[in-house]
Design a protein around this motif. Structure first.
Motif, mmCIF file in Angstrom:
data_model
loop_
_atom_site.group_PDB
_atom_site.id
_atom_site.type_symbol
_atom_site.label_atom_id
_atom_site.label_comp_id
_atom_site.label_asym_id
_atom_site.label_seq_id
_atom_site.Cartn_x
_atom_site.Cartn_y
_atom_site.Cartn_z
ATOM 1 N N ALA A 161 0.834 -1.195 0.000
ATOM 2 C CA ALA A 161 0.000 0.000 0.000
ATOM 3 C C ALA A 161 0.870 1.247 0.000
ATOM 4 N N SER A 162 0.298 2.311 -0.525
ATOM 5 C CA SER A 162 0.953 3.617 -0.507
ATOM 6 C C SER A 162 -0.128 4.680 -0.390
ATOM 7 N N GLY A 163 0.296 5.901 -0.067
ATOM 8 C CA GLY A 163 -0.683 6.954 0.108
ATOM 9 C C GLY A 163 -0.242 8.252 -0.516
ATOM 10 N N ILE A 164 -1.233 9.088 -0.820
ATOM 11 C CA ILE A 164 -0.925 10.450 -1.243
ATOM 12 C C ILE A 164 -1.743 11.404 -0.390
ATOM 13 N N GLU A 165 -1.200 12.584 -0.170
ATOM 14 C CA GLU A 165 -1.844 13.599 0.652
ATOM 15 C C GLU A 165 -1.558 14.962 0.042
ATOM 16 N N ARG A 166 -2.601 15.773 -0.110
ATOM 17 C CA ARG A 166 -2.470 17.057 -0.790
ATOM 18 C C ARG A 166 -1.760 18.104 0.062
#
Length: 389
Positions: free
Chosen positions: A120-125
């Motif tokens: 899993a990986s994530g992005i955040e603005r």
């Protein structure tokens, strides 16, 4: 949070400073805390550490532990409860797909997903939040925009939790969420599997018919409305989930729609059941019936015990009149210990105030409207064997 504070907190100096603080520092008053920190750190660094100590104390109070996270005030308010995150992570893991958390915030859900062994990986603005999240989940977060995901959505399961806050205020219109609700749903539909975390009080007109919907509750608190789309979901299914108490879904049989006169026992379904529209399904389980088609209270001949409903033995039913109710409670030496209402105009706390101080045996007041008549049931809570009210 200011980006400069986040950069300090994720730096080696910031982590060492935070780790080196005495364990009892969180118990200081805000003034004393700031004063003590400024003796050892530059003003801006002291402010960052003080904010973090306060947020960690709030997380510990809310969840029983802060899980070693770095927090921002808005990020903490948006974080999924760890037990809710763990349940979702296990379901995502069962799909056997890599997961992209497109609105990962501080990384609470992402850490739970990684804990299952799922890639899993994530992005955040937000830049500051992305810095903190990357520290919380060891570099698995990049700064980015959920509406332009850096992955092929057709190959992954995605998680979306649109922001419902602007500063200290909360947004209630889904069109004002970020990303907007319609954009969020389009992203979820485009993925191989998608789960959208929505507010528990969302108007059901905003829930697409093809979604599988779960209302998740922990204790007495309804935590979220989760929409599942794509692989692994059941189109149109509604599910009530009480963590630690099981689940009930719309495939279960329903009790008849006909209403019954109030019987010796009344059942008050949990919020997850009412929000999922499963009151009659629960009634079938309990061997109970509705008393009014617009009211979720159920009645039955036996004191069934179920984790998704509170059970009460009726002592007396009274047409509502404040003076009559107050006189009857005094006459019978009854003291309202619990006040509940459904389809009733007076708030429980207001009714307590109007009744004034009463002494005697503890009872519950179930306030409702049956066939257009405001009614108060004086009742006694029925507990499972071995449990104490």
């Amino acid at each position: 949070m200011q980006v400069s504070r986040a950069r300090f907190l994720v730096s080696r100096a910031g982590r060492e400073a935070l780790g080196g603080l005495p364990g009892d520092i969180a118990g200081l008053t805000a003034h004393r805390l700031a004063e003590d920190l400024r003796r050892s750190f530059a003003p801006e660094d002291a402010a960052a550490l003080g904010e973090q100590i306060t947020l960690r104390a709030k997380a510990s109070e809310r969840w029983g532990a802060d899980h070693g996270f770095l927090y921002s005030a808005e990020g903490l308010e948006m974080m999924t409860h760890p037990l809710v995150a763990e349940r979702r992570a296990l379901r995502l893991a069962s799909l056997g797909l890599p997961v992209a958390d497109l609105t990962c915030g501080l990384g609470g859900d992402l850490r739970a997903i990684l804990g299952t062994g799922t890639g899993a990986s994530g992005i955040e603005r937000d830049e500051a939040t992305a810095l903190l999240a990357s520290a919380n989940v060891t570099g698995r977060v990049a700064r980015g925009d959920a509406t332009r995901p850096p992955v092929d959505l057709s190959t992954v399961a995605i998680l979306l939790d649109p922001t419902r806050r602007s500063g200290v205020s909360r947004r209630f219109d889904p069109a004002a969420f970020s990303p907007p609700w319609d954009v969020t749903l389009e992203l979820a539909r485009a993925a191989r599997a998608g789960v959208v975390k929505g507010p528990p009080g969302i108007d059901l007109k905003h829930v697409p018919p093809a979604a599988e919907v779960e209302f998740v509750q922990l204790g007495r608190s309804l935590r979220e409305c989760a929409l599942w789309l794509g692989e692994g979901s059941a189109s149109g299914l509604r599910r009530a989930v009480l963590l630690g108490g099981g689940a009930l879904d719309s495939t279960a049989p329903e009790a008849a729609a006909e209403c019954a006169e109030p019987g010796p026992f009344i059942f008050d379904p949990e919020s997850c059941v009412t929000r999922a529209g499963l009151v009659r399904h629960l009634a079938h389980v309990l061997g109970a019936q509705l008393m009014d088609p617009q009211v979720a209270y159920l009645t039955g001949p036996r004191p069934e015990i179920h984790p998704m409903a509170a059970t009460f033995e009726v002592l007396e039913a009274l047409p509502f009149s404040l003076s009559r109710l107050k006189a009857r409670l005094r006459e019978r030496s009854w003291r309202p210990d619990e006040v509940r209402r459904r389809a009733f105009p007076v708030e429980p706390d207001e009714l307590r105030r109007l009744l004034g101080r009463l002494e005697g045996e503890r009872v519950a007041l179930l306030c409702t409207t049956i066939a257009g008549r405001r009614t108060v049931f004086v009742a006694r809570r029925v507990m499972a064997p071995g449990r104490i009210a």
